[in-house]
Structures are given as C-alpha cells and as structure tokens.
Motif scaffolding. Structure first.
Motif, PDB file in Angstrom:
ATOM      1  N   GLY A 320      -8.080  -1.492 -12.932  1.00 39.53           N
ATOM      2  CA  GLY A 320      -7.222  -2.618 -12.585  1.00 39.53           C
ATOM      3  C   GLY A 320      -6.049  -2.159 -11.737  1.00 39.53           C
ATOM      4  N   GLU A 321      -5.514  -1.012 -12.084  1.00 40.17           N
ATOM      5  CA  GLU A 321      -4.380  -0.484 -11.331  1.00 40.17           C
ATOM      6  C   GLU A 321      -4.790  -0.189  -9.886  1.00 40.17           C
ATOM      7  N   ARG A 322      -5.969   0.416  -9.727  1.00 39.35           N
ATOM      8  CA  ARG A 322      -6.438   0.723  -8.363  1.00 39.35           C
ATOM      9  C   ARG A 322      -6.669  -0.571  -7.587  1.00 39.35           C
ATOM     10  N   ILE A 323      -7.224  -1.568  -8.279  1.00 34.82           N
ATOM     11  CA  ILE A 323      -7.495  -2.846  -7.616  1.00 34.82           C
ATOM     12  C   ILE A 323      -6.201  -3.506  -7.160  1.00 34.82           C
ATOM     13  N   PHE A 324      -5.208  -3.524  -8.049  1.00 34.00           N
ATOM     14  CA  PHE A 324      -3.958  -4.197  -7.682  1.00 34.00           C
ATOM     15  C   PHE A 324      -3.201  -3.435  -6.609  1.00 34.00           C
ATOM     16  N   GLN A 325      -3.358  -2.114  -6.600  1.00 37.38           N
ATOM     17  CA  GLN A 325      -2.720  -1.350  -5.524  1.00 37.38           C
ATOM     18  C   GLN A 325      -3.270  -1.812  -4.177  1.00 37.38           C
ATOM     19  N   MET A 326      -4.570  -2.063  -4.160  1.00 35.60           N
ATOM     20  CA  MET A 326      -5.184  -2.510  -2.907  1.00 35.60           C
ATOM     21  C   MET A 326      -4.739  -3.937  -2.578  1.00 35.60           C
ATOM     22  N   LEU A 327      -4.655  -4.761  -3.610  1.00 32.31           N
ATOM     23  CA  LEU A 327      -4.216  -6.140  -3.369  1.00 32.31           C
ATOM     24  C   LEU A 327      -2.768  -6.200  -2.880  1.00 32.31           C
ATOM     25  N   ASP A 328      -2.002  -5.136  -3.200  1.00 34.09           N
ATOM     26  CA  ASP A 328      -0.594  -5.142  -2.828  1.00 34.09           C
ATOM     27  C   ASP A 328      -0.339  -4.642  -1.416  1.00 34.09           C
ATOM     28  N   PHE A 329      -1.366  -4.133  -0.753  1.00 34.04           N
ATOM     29  CA  PHE A 329      -1.161  -3.731   0.636  1.00 34.04           C
ATOM     30  C   PHE A 329      -0.839  -4.973   1.448  1.00 34.04           C
ATOM     31  N   HIS A 330       0.048  -4.793   2.404  1.00 35.88           N
ATOM     32  CA  HIS A 330       0.378  -5.960   3.228  1.00 35.88           C
ATOM     33  C   HIS A 330      -0.742  -6.210   4.212  1.00 35.88           C
ATOM     34  N   PRO A 331      -1.214  -7.446   4.306  1.00 37.00           N
ATOM     35  CA  PRO A 331      -2.249  -7.730   5.298  1.00 37.00           C
ATOM     36  C   PRO A 331      -1.627  -7.777   6.693  1.00 37.00           C
ATOM     37  N   GLU A 332      -2.499  -7.885   7.666  1.00 37.62           N
ATOM     38  CA  GLU A 332      -2.030  -8.015   9.046  1.00 37.62           C
ATOM     39  C   GLU A 332      -1.134  -9.223   9.148  1.00 37.62           C
ATOM     40  N   GLY A 333      -0.018  -9.059   9.813  1.00 31.78           N
ATOM     41  CA  GLY A 333       0.873 -10.211   9.964  1.00 31.78           C
ATOM     42  C   GLY A 333       0.438 -11.066  11.151  1.00 31.78           C
ATOM     43  N   ASN A 334       0.685 -12.348  11.090  1.00 36.01           N
ATOM     44  CA  ASN A 334       0.439 -13.190  12.256  1.00 36.01           C
ATOM     45  C   ASN A 334       1.730 -13.919  12.562  1.00 36.01           C
TER      46      ASN A 334
END
Ligand SMILES: Nc1ncnc2c1ncn2[C@@H]1O[C@H](COP(=O)(O)OP(=O)(O)OP(=O)(O)O)[C@@H](O)[C@H]1O
Length: 594
Positions: A320-334
C-alpha cells in the motif's frame, strides 16, 4: 525533474486512513459482514457449549427429549454458522475486489498522466508490479487480514470466556501451558519467515540468470559463454535448493512441535480436570469438563491463524505504501488553456535551456526558427541534444528557460491536449499495440473511417505488404508488432501520422539500416508525410538531409551552424566533418568535392 519523488514516506496511521478510504464507501456491507463474524464466533462457542448437556443429560442422565433436541440443535448451530461464514467471506471479497478495482483504476489513470521523466526513472517491470502484484497484496491483507483479525479474535475470546465460565481454576491451569505452545511457535515462525525471504531472493537471482540466458542468448553464443552461464546457473540453482530445504525443514518441524506442545497442555488439563471431576464435588461435571476441553481445542485454529496473519498485513501495508507513493507523484500539468482556430505550423525556439539533472544543462540557449511548411534537419553528434530538443515541442518536457512558440503563441499557454493534436511523431522505435493493422493506424483517430485508414495505408506503402498477411488490414500485428519487419513497422507508423494529419511533424529517423528496397518504400512514405507539414527531423539519412529546406547543426546543446547543405559544406565546420564521417558514401563525397 521528478516532482513528487521527494514525498515523505507516510506514517502508518496515514496509510491505514488512505486504505480505509477505499473500503469505507462499502460500509453497509462491511457492517453486515461484521455481524456475520460475530455470529460465526458465537456459533462456534455454542457448539462447544452444547457438549456439556450432551454428556451430562444424554449420556449420564439418559434424557430422551434432549436426545432428539440436541442433535437438531447442533445441526441448527452449524447451519447458522455456515450462512454467516458464507456471508462474511463473500462480502469481504466483494469489498476487497471493489476497493482494488478502484485503486487499480486510480493508479492506471495516474500512470497515463505521468510526465515522461517519470518513465525514464522507473523500470517498466516495477510499475507493472505496482498495478498487479502490489494491489493483490493489499487485497489479500484486507480480505484475509480483516477476517482473521476480527472473526478469529472474537472466536478465541468467546471460547476463552466459555472456558472461564465453566471452570476458572482449570482455565488458569490450562493457561499455564500456553507459553509451551506459543514459545516454540513464535521461534519457528521467525525461522520460517527468514528462510522464505532468503528463498525468494535466491529465486530472484536464479530467474535473473535464466532471463539473461534467454534474452542474451545471441551474445552468449557469440562469446562461447555457455559453460560460464551454466556454471553460474548451477550455483544459483544450488543456493535456491538449500534455501528451500531450510524452509521445508522449518515447515516440517512446525506441525510436530505444535502438536507435542499442545499434547502437554491437554495432558495437564486432563489430569487436573479428571482429578476435579473425581474428587471435586458437584461443580465440575464430566459434561463441563468435555465442553471445556472442546473449547480449548477449538481455540487452536483461530489462534494459529492469528499468529500467521501479521506478515500478510505487513506485506499489504508495504505494498500500500508503494502504491500511494506512486499515486502521490505529480502528474503532468496542463497550465495552458489556449487553442488556435487554424494552425499554420510556424515554430520558433528562443533561447531555450533545459536540464534533466540540476546543474547539467543539456540544451544551452537554443535559437531556431522553422517557417510553416519547412523541413529542418537536425544533425549533430550523439548526445548533442537533438532528441531532447524535439521532445520539448509536444511538451513532454518543459524548457527551464526561454520559450518555444507555435504561430507566435508560447507552447506553455496552449492546452496540452490541443497542442499534442497538432504534433505527429514518428520515432525510431515504432510502438505498436497488439491489435489489427487498421486499429494501429487509427490510433489517436478512433473516428476515422475505413476509407481514410486505407488511404493513409496506401500513401505510406502499407498496402504493398498487407495482401500477404492473413486478414489484410485486419491482421493482428502481435505483441509489439513482433510479426512485422522493421521497414513494415515504420511504414505503419507513417500511415498513423498521415491519418492524424497534424500540421507539425517530428521525425526521428531510424538509424538501423533497412534493405535498399524497404528503405526506398519508407523514404517514399516519409516524402508523402513531410508534404506541407512543418517538419523537424533528426536526420540520419542523406536523402532526408538533401531534401530539407535548412539544416541545423547541434553541438553540446546549442545550434552551432545553420544553412543549406552547400553552405554548410563550404564552411568546413562540424557539418563538413559529419558529412565526411557519417553521411556520405565515398562516391557521394567525391562527387561533391569533384
Ligand atoms: N531522460 C534523461 N535523463 C537524464 N539525462 C538524459 C535523458 N535523456 C537524455 N539525457 C542526456 O541528455 C543529453 C542529450 O541527449 P539526447 O538524447 O537529446 O541527444 P541526441 O543528440 O538526441 O543523441 P542521439 O543522436 O544519440 O540520440 C545526453 O547527454 C543524454 O545522456
């Protein structure tokens, strides 16, 4: 470059909270399964309790009414328990699966919108395992974890209550035996966990050698490396065997050790309990004693499951920690929002700087103008920054300083979706999806008609090989287009770009040489594609350079020379050097100089 990578590792409370957020929407079902768990624990204890009247009233007092009622009672109890068990397992799986589908959806959506830099920093295998293996681990820890933690704890507590209710003194005596069971069990569990970790590591090393043996087989053959590889494999395989044996030994030991410890415990209870039945007066009847013993024995399974659940939960939390770390990356901004009614396709780079790693600028003040409809060939030594420069146009990366303009509008001000619609990219590696040729051509244009697809395929030279494939344009290309040759794949990519009909074309010519026939066909497709489009081409072929309206020569992140082929040759600079060493055949060189 990697926004989000500096995120702090979250606390366990935060982690639980975030996981719970995926489960919480299903709270009514969770509540029902909780009630079902209480019923299961109650029914199990009820069965143990019923043994008392069975012994005392049926066997000793020979009560005929109870002889009928009690067996029915037992069946009823198991029926209730069965229904509750089914409900609890089914509902928890339902919740677990829903929560995981949501988590997977969120992850994949986030993955699709990650900036390009994210993908160069994370291995594909790692990302795939986040979405598959890690999500499964979380699911397991939710369904199995919750069920064991709640149901088994309740069952053990209820049974313990019954044991104390029947005879608290005997209960205390039997608890003295508990450390006898728990002590060795804890030691064995630790050993088992350690050996399973080592066995996993050994398996990973072995798999790596197998993978290298398969993927690198050409090199192994070329260097006669078979014996070396075999010896390497044998070593890893032997380590794997040893670790597995350690694990097997610990597993094999765990049952007898547990049983012997339990036997000692039961022997103590039988001795003291029997003594009390014989000499203790009325309060301990044979029925009480057997019900007591049954409750004690029935505690074994839930307790065993509880001792085993911690690793499952820990693994789930780590995943879960690894998953949330990935979810917390900022996506490309528009950030941009502008769109243009009609794009002419004029591109201008103005003092553009860019760095992947802080302090190591890869582009250092690029100035370049590409009039609408012109073809500009970028040439330069490997690592000069050509790919980086073209990657800024569809905003895969953003300049650190300076500006890039499309028809006079800063790229940063444009809506990202709109911008990418204006840019077609044909790169060295043609990425194909495991679908039909037609679907691959229409990628990005799902609305295209069959006629349009065929027209693009014809113009790109795809039709010339399509007839030989089963199903024609409906032939499935195979994973990654494995069933097509390099030239065929490139023509497919050209057809895709033609159909997309974007005003700007970015072309990264393949360096790998095709046979002359293929080369000619690809070249013809490219000619078609460049027609009336602003083209930035990273050129490796002479024909492309000669066809370009202008050539920009790059060196160490700067455009150092610009002009036509003849002008640049006459200057005798980097271009003249590249021409001599890379592009021209000796015949062409002598024709040029002679
Ligand atoms: N994702 C990345 N992260 C860090 N550095 C990178 C990345 N991509 C490229 N670089 C570095 O940037 C520099 C320019 O690379 P780039 O690929 O733009 O050059 P190029 O001129 O296109 O080279 P080639 O012709 O070999 O493809 C190189 O030194 C390279 O090592």
């Amino acid at each position: 470059m990697t926004p989000g990578s500096d995120q702090p590792v979250q606390s366990s409370v935060g982690l639980y909270g975030r996981l719970l957020a995926y489960v919480w929407p299903h709270w009514p079902r969770l509540a029902v399964s909780l009630v079902a768990m209480i019923v299961v624990a109650g029914a199990t204890t009820g069965v143990a309790y019923l043994l008392k009247p069975v012994i005392d009233q049926i066997f000793i007092e020979e009560d005929e009414t109870l002889l009928l009622l009690l067996p029915l009672g037992i069946i009823g109890m198991y029926l209730v328990k069965g229904v509750a068990n089914y409900l609890e397992t089914y509902l928890l799986s339902w919740i677990g699966q829903r929560a995981m589908r949501q988590l997977r959806d969120d992850l994949f959506a986030r993955l699709l919108h990650m900036p390009l830099g994210f993908f160069s920093e994370h291995a594909a295998g790692t990302l795939i395992s986040r979405l598959t293996y890690d999500v499964d681990q979380v699911e397991r820890s939710i369904t199995r974890g919750l069920s064991t933690l709640i149901k088994d704890t309740l069952t053990a507590v209820f049974l313990l209550g019954l044991v104390f209710y029947h005879d608290w003194q005997l209960a205390l005596v039997s608890l003295i035996g508990l450390p006898l069971v728990i002590g060795p069990l804890a030691r064995l569990t630790r050993k088992l966990r350690k050996s399973s970790r080592s066995s996993q590591l050994a398996r990973a090393s072995m798999t790596r050698v197998i993978e290298e043996g398969v993927v690198g087989n050409r090199v192994i053959k070329a260097f006669n490396g078979e014996d070396y590889e075999h010896a390497r494999f044998h070593k890893e395989s032997e380590t794997h065997r040893k670790q597995n044996m350690r694990k097997a030994q610990a597993t094999a030991l765990s049952v007898p050790v547990m049983e012997i410890a339990a036997a000692i415990c039961i022997a103590l209870v039988i001795y003291y309990g029997g003594y009390r039945v014989m000499f203790g007066g009325d309060e301990t009847t044979p029925g009480t004693f057997f019900s007591f013993l049954a409750a004690l024995l029935m505690m074994y399974d839930p307790l065993k499951r509880l001792t085993k659940i911690n690793p499952v939960i820990q693994q789930g939390l780590a995943a879960g920690e690894r998953i949330f770390q990935m979810l917390d990356f900022h996506p490309e901004g528009n950030e941009g929002s502008r769109t243009l009614d009609r794009v002419r396709g004029e591109l201008a780079f103005e003092d553009v700087w860019f760095e992947y790693e802080p302090g190591a600028p890869v582009l250092q003040g690029i100035d370049l103008e590409v009039p609408a409809g012109h073809v500009v060939a970028l040439v330069g030594l490997s690592g000069a920054g050509k790919s980086t420069m073209v990657n800024l146009v569809p905003r895969f990366y953003r300049p650190d300083r300076g500006h890039i303009y499309l028809d006079g509008v800063d790229l940063g001000d444009l809506d990202l979706h709109f911008l990418r619609d204006q840019v077609a990219i044909v790169s060295q590696e043609v990425v194909l999806f495991n679908d039909t040729l037609a679907a691959n051509i229409a990628y990005g244009r799902p609305d295209a008609t069959r006629e349009e697809v065929e027209e693009a395929a014809r113009a790109a030279g795809v039709m010339e090989y399509v007839d030989r494939l089963e199903g024609g344009l409906d032939h499935v290309v195979g994973e990654g287009g494995a069933r097509l040759s390099g030239g065929q794949r490139q023509r497919l990519a050209i057809a895709r770009a033609l159909l997309g009909d974007a005003p700007i074309l970015i072309l990264d010519e393949a360096t790998s040489s095709l046979d002359p026939q293929s080369e000619k066909l690809v070249q013809r497709g490219l000619e078609q594609l460049m027609q009336d489009r602003t083209t930035l081409v990273i050129a490796h072929r002479l024909a492309t350079i000669q066809r370009a309206d202008a050539i920009a020569v790059m060196d160490s992140g700067r455009v150092v020379e610009q002009g036509s082929h003849a002008e640049l040759l006459a200057r005798g600079g980097i271009y003249a050097y590249l021409w001599e060493t890379q592009f021209a055949t000796p015949a062409e060189q002598s024709a040029e100089t002679g």
